[in-house]
Structures are given as structure tokens and as C-alpha cells.
Scaffold this active site. Structure first.
Site, PDB file in Angstrom:
ATOM      1  N   ASN A   7       0.880  -1.169   0.000  1.00  0.00           N
ATOM      2  CA  ASN A   7       0.000   0.000   0.000  1.00  0.00           C
ATOM      3  C   ASN A   7       0.919   1.222   0.000  1.00  0.00           C
ATOM      4  O   ASN A   7       1.540   1.549   1.000  1.00  0.00           O
ATOM      5  CB  ASN A   7      -0.914   0.020   1.224  1.00  0.00           C
ATOM      6  CG  ASN A   7      -1.800   1.258   1.255  1.00  0.00           C
ATOM      7  OD1 ASN A   7      -1.385   2.358   0.934  1.00  0.00           O
ATOM      8  ND2 ASN A   7      -3.050   1.069   1.671  1.00  0.00           N
ATOM      9  N   GLU A  34      -3.836   1.779  -3.071  1.00  0.00           N
ATOM     10  CA  GLU A  34      -4.019   3.194  -2.721  1.00  0.00           C
ATOM     11  C   GLU A  34      -3.095   4.079  -3.578  1.00  0.00           C
ATOM     12  O   GLU A  34      -2.356   4.918  -3.068  1.00  0.00           O
ATOM     13  CB  GLU A  34      -3.789   3.430  -1.223  1.00  0.00           C
ATOM     14  CG  GLU A  34      -4.651   4.546  -0.701  1.00  0.00           C
ATOM     15  CD  GLU A  34      -4.628   4.681   0.826  1.00  0.00           C
ATOM     16  OE1 GLU A  34      -5.191   5.686   1.298  1.00  0.00           O
ATOM     17  OE2 GLU A  34      -4.077   3.823   1.523  1.00  0.00           O
ATOM     18  N   TYR A 105      -7.660  -3.782  -2.504  1.00  0.00           N
ATOM     19  CA  TYR A 105      -7.623  -2.751  -1.471  1.00  0.00           C
ATOM     20  C   TYR A 105      -9.010  -2.721  -0.825  1.00  0.00           C
ATOM     21  O   TYR A 105      -9.946  -2.114  -1.336  1.00  0.00           O
ATOM     22  CB  TYR A 105      -7.251  -1.385  -2.056  1.00  0.00           C
ATOM     23  CG  TYR A 105      -7.275  -0.261  -1.043  1.00  0.00           C
ATOM     24  CD1 TYR A 105      -6.660  -0.407   0.193  1.00  0.00           C
ATOM     25  CD2 TYR A 105      -7.910   0.938  -1.318  1.00  0.00           C
ATOM     26  CE1 TYR A 105      -6.685   0.613   1.130  1.00  0.00           C
ATOM     27  CE2 TYR A 105      -7.935   1.977  -0.392  1.00  0.00           C
ATOM     28  CZ  TYR A 105      -7.316   1.804   0.824  1.00  0.00           C
ATOM     29  OH  TYR A 105      -7.336   2.811   1.762  1.00  0.00           O
ATOM     30  N   ASP A 148      -3.850  -4.903   0.596  1.00  0.00           N
ATOM     31  CA  ASP A 148      -4.198  -4.314   1.881  1.00  0.00           C
ATOM     32  C   ASP A 148      -5.648  -4.689   2.152  1.00  0.00           C
ATOM     33  O   ASP A 148      -6.567  -4.079   1.616  1.00  0.00           O
ATOM     34  CB  ASP A 148      -4.012  -2.790   1.817  1.00  0.00           C
ATOM     35  CG  ASP A 148      -4.440  -2.102   3.104  1.00  0.00           C
ATOM     36  OD1 ASP A 148      -4.763  -2.799   4.082  1.00  0.00           O
ATOM     37  OD2 ASP A 148      -4.464  -0.853   3.118  1.00  0.00           O
ATOM     38  N   ASN A 150      -6.950  -4.558   5.147  1.00  0.00           N
ATOM     39  CA  ASN A 150      -7.411  -3.698   6.242  1.00  0.00           C
ATOM     40  C   ASN A 150      -8.019  -4.474   7.399  1.00  0.00           C
ATOM     41  O   ASN A 150      -8.863  -3.944   8.135  1.00  0.00           O
ATOM     42  CB  ASN A 150      -8.398  -2.640   5.714  1.00  0.00           C
ATOM     43  CG  ASN A 150      -7.694  -1.329   5.423  1.00  0.00           C
ATOM     44  OD1 ASN A 150      -6.910  -0.836   6.236  1.00  0.00           O
ATOM     45  ND2 ASN A 150      -7.951  -0.761   4.256  1.00  0.00           N
ATOM     46  N   ASP A 256       2.636   4.433   5.406  1.00  0.00           N
ATOM     47  CA  ASP A 256       2.527   3.821   6.740  1.00  0.00           C
ATOM     48  C   ASP A 256       2.490   2.297   6.659  1.00  0.00           C
ATOM     49  O   ASP A 256       2.491   1.628   7.698  1.00  0.00           O
ATOM     50  CB  ASP A 256       1.313   4.358   7.507  1.00  0.00           C
ATOM     51  CG  ASP A 256       0.049   4.420   6.680  1.00  0.00           C
ATOM     52  OD1 ASP A 256       0.069   4.056   5.487  1.00  0.00           O
ATOM     53  OD2 ASP A 256      -0.997   4.860   7.211  1.00  0.00           O
ATOM     54  N   HIS A 257       2.478   1.745   5.445  1.00  0.00           N
ATOM     55  CA  HIS A 257       2.553   0.308   5.245  1.00  0.00           C
ATOM     56  C   HIS A 257       3.957  -0.087   4.763  1.00  0.00           C
ATOM     57  O   HIS A 257       4.566   0.642   3.972  1.00  0.00           O
ATOM     58  CB  HIS A 257       1.563  -0.151   4.170  1.00  0.00           C
ATOM     59  CG  HIS A 257       0.126   0.019   4.552  1.00  0.00           C
ATOM     60  ND1 HIS A 257      -0.685  -1.038   4.908  1.00  0.00           N
ATOM     61  CD2 HIS A 257      -0.658   1.130   4.616  1.00  0.00           C
ATOM     62  CE1 HIS A 257      -1.909  -0.592   5.173  1.00  0.00           C
ATOM     63  NE2 HIS A 257      -1.910   0.727   4.999  1.00  0.00           N
TER      64      HIS A 257
END
Length: 264
Positions: A7, A34, A105, A148, A150, A256-257
Site C-alpha cells: 500500500n 491506494e 484494497y 491491503d 485492512n 505507513d505500510h
């Protein structure tokens, strides 16, 4: 074959980081999530120059977006819209060997873990339910699902199981649905299959922490799954089969991934 999922949280903003990663790790296939740009804004030429001329892109303006970049020829590209929404959250490619790679995603789900109070959480649950319907009964077909998702399903996929049970990404409605999806296909969760149950395993660390590595309050939101036809090839190298590139999380202006790589 080496495949990486990441991501990137805006591919144009972090193109330099991606180019640095590709030069270092050299995956055969890179699956990004993303990407946050429309198809005509995607830096296709930069990836082609980096050695990835085969590209499958599914983007939208400012949000979401997935892209699969490959050194290997792509023989079929498909996109599916989930929950009747025109969101760019899935793309699938077929390789010459007949292996299908799905790049996802999954919606983040907002902050309130109640589908009646939070439309985003309801969307997330319906999205995973539809994934289960789509993938039920894959049988002997060679499929890889990455992205991702989530959701951090295992109690040691989060820094505190008890404290995050009511936090979106680790709530029972999410983890139970992800388990149902995995069983229905079925899929093998490669990262968890090769990691002891008691061992923590993270791929995401919040921007909110000034020293993310010291606090280490991570979650495993990024996944690589394979269908049974690929299980032996995915697990052949043992724990060395996959890598969480947490050093990349420490690069300048990172996502942040962290990227995750699997060697088949």
C-alpha cells in the site's frame, strides 16, 4: 517468481521510494494499493523504464486505486466492482503459467465498528462478504490473493488483542468474515502459516507515533494468500519465503505500510 504487495499511499508522491525499492529487491511482480490517481495520471513510463513494461492499472481520482506492474507478460486483465460501487479496489492478472494474481484494497471501515451507525463499516463487511461469494470453491486453480485487506485477523497480528477488539481492523465481525473467506476458497495465509502463533507480525505502523519502531504498535493489514495448488511452492523455503520490509517504513516520507514479498 518474486511478488511484492505494498500500500503505497499515493504512487506519484512516493515514486522515488518505489524506484529505490525495485532496484534493491527486484520483484518480478509489484502489486500496489491506494495509488490515488486516475489511469492517465499513473507514472507508467517510469515503471516501464524501471523494467516493468507489463502493467494493469485501475485508478480513480484522489482515492483508492490498485496497480499490478510486472516483468512477466500479462495474458488477461480483469477488474471487478464490489458492492455496486464504482471504486478502484480490485484488479486481477493472469500469467503465462495460468496463475491468477488478485490485487485488493479492502475498505478501511471508518472509526465506529457498528454497521448501523457507520456506513463505511457496513460497506467493509459487505465487501468481504462479496469476496467470499466470488472466491468460494476455487478448487485446483492456481490463485494468489494479495493486498491491503485492512483486517488483522490473528491475535498476534496486532500489538494488543484485548485493547483492539473494539477497534476497526480487529473486531470479531471483520476477523470472522475474513476467516470465512479464506475457508470458502480455500486460501492459505502464507505469512501466518510460516510464523509461530505466539510471534507478533505487523505490516503497518500509524503515522501518529513519533517513534513508530520504538512504540511498535503495529498491525498486519497486508496479506499474501495462495490457493492449495500453490501451497507447496509458497512454503518451500520456509520462513525465508516471505519478507516484511519494515526498513522501508523508515525511509524518508514513507507510506505507513511496509512492502511484503513472497518468493515462489
Amino acid at each position: 517468481m518474486r511478488i511484492t504487495t505494498w500500500n503505497i499511499n499515493s504512487v506519484r508522491l512516493r515514486l522515488g521510494l518505489v524506484e529505490r525499492f525495485l532496484e534493491t529487491v527486484k520483484p518480478d511482480i509489484l502489486c500496489l494499493q491506494e495509488t490515488k490517481c486516475q489511469n492517465d495520471q499513473f507514472p507508467a513510463k517510469a515503471f516501464a523504464n524501471a523494467g516493468y513494461p507489463h502493467q494493469a492499472i485501475h485508478g480513480q481520482r484522489g482515492y483508492h486505486g490498485v496497480a499490478t506492474l510486472s516483468r512477466l507478460p500479462l495474458h488477461e486483465i480483469t477488474r471487478r466492482q464490489y458492492c455496486g460501487k464504482d471504486d478502484a479496489r480490485h484488479i486481477a492478472v493472469t500469467l503465462e503459467e495460468g496463475i491468477v494474481i488478485h490485487n485488493f484494497y479492502v475498505p478501511a471501515g471508518g472509526d465506529i465498528p457498528d454497521p448501523e451507525q457507520n456506513e463505511k463499516f457496513d460497506h467493509k463487511l459487505r465487501f468481504v462478504d462479496e469476496m467470499r461469494e466470488v472466491f468460494t470453491g476455487l478448487g485446483d486453480q492456481p490463485h494468489i490473493l494479495v493486498g491491503d485487506l485492512n483486517i488483522a485477523p490473528h491475535e498476534n497480528d496486532v500489538w494488543s488483542h484485548k485493547q483492539l477488539l473494539k477497534v476497526v481492523s480487529h473486531t470479531p465481525p471483520e476477523t470472522e468474515r475474513l476467516a470465512a473467506l479464506m475457508e470458502a476458497a480455500p486460501f492459505i495465509d502464507v505469512m501466518r502459516e510460516l510464523t509461530a502463533d505466539e510471534q507478533k507480525l505487523y505490516t503497518w505502523w500509524s503515522y501518529r507515533s513519533k517513534d513508530w519502531r520504538k512504540s511498535n504498535r503495529g498491525r498486519r493489514l497486508d496479506h499474501i494468500w495462495v490457493s492449495p495448488a500453490l501451497k507447496d511452492r509458497a512454503l518451500a523455503k520456509g520462513r525465508r519465503a516471505f519478507t516484511v520490509h519494515d526498513d522501508v517504513r523508515g525511509w524518508d516520507r514513507p507510506s505507513d505500510h511496509a512492502p511484503v514479498t513472497l518468493d515462489l
